[in-house]
Write a protein that holds these residues in place. Structure first.
Motif, PDB file in Angstrom:
ATOM      1  N   ILE A 262      47.360  46.767  19.780  1.00 12.64           N
ATOM      2  CA  ILE A 262      47.126  45.862  20.902  1.00 12.64           C
ATOM      3  C   ILE A 262      45.742  46.109  21.484  1.00 12.64           C
TER       4      ILE A 262
ATOM      5  N   ARG B 155      48.432  50.384  27.721  1.00 15.98           N
ATOM      6  CA  ARG B 155      49.470  50.200  26.705  1.00 15.98           C
ATOM      7  C   ARG B 155      50.929  50.323  27.156  1.00 15.98           C
TER       8      ARG B 155
ATOM      9  N   MET C  88      54.576  45.746  29.521  1.00 17.01           N
ATOM     10  CA  MET C  88      53.611  45.059  28.670  1.00 17.01           C
ATOM     11  C   MET C  88      52.205  45.575  28.948  1.00 17.01           C
ATOM     12  N   GLY C  89      51.398  45.600  27.889  1.00 18.63           N
ATOM     13  CA  GLY C  89      50.060  46.160  27.970  1.00 18.63           C
ATOM     14  C   GLY C  89      49.074  45.238  28.675  1.00 18.63           C
TER      15      GLY C  89
ATOM     16  N   HIS D  52      48.936  41.556  26.533  1.00 23.27           N
ATOM     17  CA  HIS D  52      50.049  41.754  25.599  1.00 23.27           C
ATOM     18  C   HIS D  52      50.594  40.404  25.106  1.00 23.27           C
TER      19      HIS D  52
END
Lengths: 348, 345
Positions: free
Chosen positions: B344, B227, B272-273, B184
């Motif tokens: 992303i 994700r 956060m991914g 991310h």
């Protein structure tokens, strides 16, 4: 100063008169939740989330105007991401974009410069929303526009300053016994502006940082100072009484004080900044955006913003109104109080 | 459902869920989960999945869209407990994509597939018009299948697993396979032009999952952390099991570069991914062994035990995730709210 453990003991065991302490900074709202601060306080200390998120206090007519602009063939609206789902009186910018409206998301106002240079036949309108911390960045953008003689950029401003709003809340909002003053805002504008308000209403202000310990120290100070009109700086590493003179000078060069319209609150005299007379050609029609109609009449954002209602006490909270289907602005931004309460399951 | 698709429908959050249930699941008559386990008729079961990749930028520190396209599908198959075997690859190319980018993506796919022990066995290519003014797009779809009970002990016998989200139970330990938020931070940093001293964690977890399964560790639940971030995964696992998860903020591994980036951007590493991290919930008695196995596996050297599973009680409702914060407070953890970062993966 006492150590953190004794501060925590004091705050947990406090059994004096009830205290309502309001934060007026979206980053504080987020930091309070992230550090689990409510779980460390006595039930007699209650935290309220005030109008600290710039997106949340933007009136519906401002969004309506952006939507209207995005639909024009030679205009492109440029905005930060968190504005994109804020409801206007009908619909939001995300839906306008889905219907073919021209909306670009950026992370910095400066990103508009290369767009405008590359596409001279399009007028780019920046949705300039923010408090004292963001205004100097728009001033820098203005400097680039003026010096670079760039003719196809406009600003639609919704710029606000916090002290007049805090004064308004003391007069018209819920009973507030202390304020966590916004640390970042004070870095720019200083905390001098809160001193007359503290004195006028005999309410303590504590300039606070954003870590768990910094928040607890400021809260402890506010509880001790209950009933005293003092402003104390618990964030001295960056915040000062006078703030950043250069940033303020730059902001003053391009912007002047004006009345501002706050969503759910109405007009607060002297709480806004607009482009100065000589830069009016760069304004996309910001001055007449006074109307504020709720997309959903049951939305209680106005009472949430003034501390009269907890987010979860609104009948729409978490059911009709969610971050994906926000009915009011407080549910949109990550810094909005409704968003923060929902995302963190807060029930305090 | 009225209106048009917006980016919110691609966020992986509630709007995506509505899109799937209102439009796809209705017509296809099933749950439309990430991966399905299917009977072949002779007693063998296979896991099947598909994923599309639209990440921008297409090349980023630590990887590119080709590596990501293999990792995403392989990891989905692994989390079902299956051993991934075959992938297909579909390319949608906008006019103007450079051959050098395409070559790089294909090379990464081959390299990553070899590392993950899978073969890419079929493919398709389509070219469409590009959008003027923006970088030409390169989009990749991969589908994959794996064999259930496909992991063999050193003596050659198959290991039967019983890994499912609902299987977490009181006393279990919660492990995370490494530092969070790298992918991310790198993607967002690239878009913002901010130099983040980090690399994407995009990686196939074949070695790690294979080692865990074949070492006889009692794995109750396993999930890749993608994700929605760790917070979303933990909340979903807690709800599926009807248990309470208790985690410690200070135990959650985050590299100092990512932690600094998060502080600067106002981001929470918990949401956060990632593209090469997983959560593993194991029987308490196997926790130390599981930690050792993950740490000596590829991409697992920074694994940590971050908390434990509790039985629900009066004060703690089933499905609750409680985090003890560094300052000693308690914070309730929910799924990612809002849109997250688009494109992303």
């Amino acid at each position: 100063m006492a150590d953190l453990e004794s501060i925590k003991r004091f705050l947990k065991n406090y059994d004096g008169p009830e205290m309502n302490i309001m934060e007026v900074c979206g980053s504080h709202t987020a930091a309070v939740a992230k550090n689990g601060i409510p779980s460390l306080l006595s039930e007699r200390i209650r935290l309220l989330s005030g109008p600290g998120c710039p997106v949340c206090v933007t009136p519906s007519s401002y969004i309506d105007r952006l939507i209207e602009l995005s639909g024009k063939p030679d205009v492109c609206v440029v905005t930060f991401g968190d504005l994109i789902r804020v409801p206007g009186s009908e619909g939001n910018l995300a839906e306008a974009r889905g219907r073919g409206g021209h909306v670009k998301m950026v992370y910095s106002p400066m990103d508009i410069l290369p767009m405008a240079r590359k596409n001279p036949d399009t007028v780019f309108v920046f949705a300039a929303v923010g408090f004292e911390t963001t205004t100097p960045v728009y001033a820098l953008l203005m400097k680039e526009i003026v010096q670079g003689k760039i003719e196809n950029i406009r600003l639609l401003t919704a710029l606000k300053t916090m002290p007049p709003a805090v004064d308004y809340l003391c007069m018209n909002g819920a009973r507030i016994d202390g304020f966590l003053a916004p640390g970042h805002v004070c870095v720019i504008s200083g905390y001098r502006g809160y001193e007359p308000i503290a004195e006028k209403y005999s309410i303590p202000f504590g300039v606070a940082g954003f870590s768990g310990a910094e928040l607890l120290i400021a809260l402890c100070g506010l509880v001790h100072d209950r009933g005293h009109g003092v402003v104390k700086n618990y964030y001295p590493i960056v915040a000062t009484r006078d703030g950043n003179a250069e940033a303020r000078r730059l902001a003053d060069e391009y912007f002047e004080t004006a009345p501002a319209y706050w969503r759910g609150i109405g007009m607060i005299p002297g709480s806004g900044r607009v482009l100065r007379e000589q830069y009016h050609m760069f304004d996309a029609g910001s001055r007449d955006l006074t109307e504020d109609r709720k997309a959903n009449p049951a939305c209680r954002c106005d009472q949430v913003l003034t501390g009269k209602l907890r987010p979860y006490e609104c009948p729409l909270f978490g059911r009709v109104c969610t971050p994906m289907t926000p009915q009011g602005a407080c549910m949109v931004s990550q810094e909005g109080s409704c968003f923060s309460y929902l995302a963190n399951h807060r029930r305090d | 459902m009225e209106g048009v698709v917006t980016t919110a429908h691609g966020s992986g959050g509630s709007a995506t869920g509505e899109l799937i249930s209102d439009i796809f699941a209705k017509e296809f008559h099933n749950d439309m989960d990430d991966a399905a386990v299917l009977n072949t008729g002779d007693g063998t079961q296979i896991a099947m999945t598909t994923d599309s990749f639209v990440v921008t930028p297409q090349v980023y520190p630590g990887g590119d869209i080709g590596r990501l396209a293999v990792c995403g599908t392989v990891n989905d198959l692994l989390m079902r407990g299956s051993r991934p075997l075959y992938l297909t690859a579909g390319f949608i190319l906008e006019e103007g994509v450079s051959f050098s980018l395409l070559r790089r993506a294909a090379h990464s796919m081959a390299e990553t597939a070899a590392e993950a022990g899978v073969q890419i066995v079929a493919g398709d290519t389509k070219v469409i018009e590009g959008h003027t003014g923006s970088e030409p797009g390169l989009y990749i779809n991969t589908a994959g299948c794996g064999i259930m009970d496909g992991w063999k002990r050193p003596d050659g016998t198959a290991v039967r697993t019983n890994i499912a989200a609902e299987n977490a139970r009181g006393g279990d330990r919660i492990l995370v396979s490494g530092t969070l938020g790298g992918h991310h931070a790198v993607i967002l940093g690239s878009r913002l032009g901010i130099d983040v001293d980090a690399k994407s964690d995009n990686a196939p977890l074949t070695d790690m999952v294979g080692n865990l399964i074949t070492s006889g560790i009692r794995i109750h639940a396993m999930r890749d952390v993608t994700r929605g971030g760790l917070g979303t995964v933990l909340k979903e696992l807690a709800e599926a099991s009807g248990r309470v998860f208790s985690i410690r903020d200070e135990a959650i591994p985050v590299s100092s570069a990512v932690a600094d980036f998060c502080r600067m951007m106002g981001l929470d590493p918990l949401y956060m991914g990632n593209e090469g991290k997983m959560v593993c919930i194991v029987d308490r008695r196997d926790a130390e062994k599981a930690l050792a196995v993950i740490r000596r596996s590829r991409y697992g050297q920074n694994a940590c035990v971050i908390g434990e599973v509790l039985e629900a009680e009066e004060r703690k409702m089933p499905g609750t995730v409680i985090m003890k914060t560094a300052v000693g407070g308690e914070r309730m953890i929910g799924v990612l709210q809002g849109e997250g970062l688009p494109r992303i993966c």
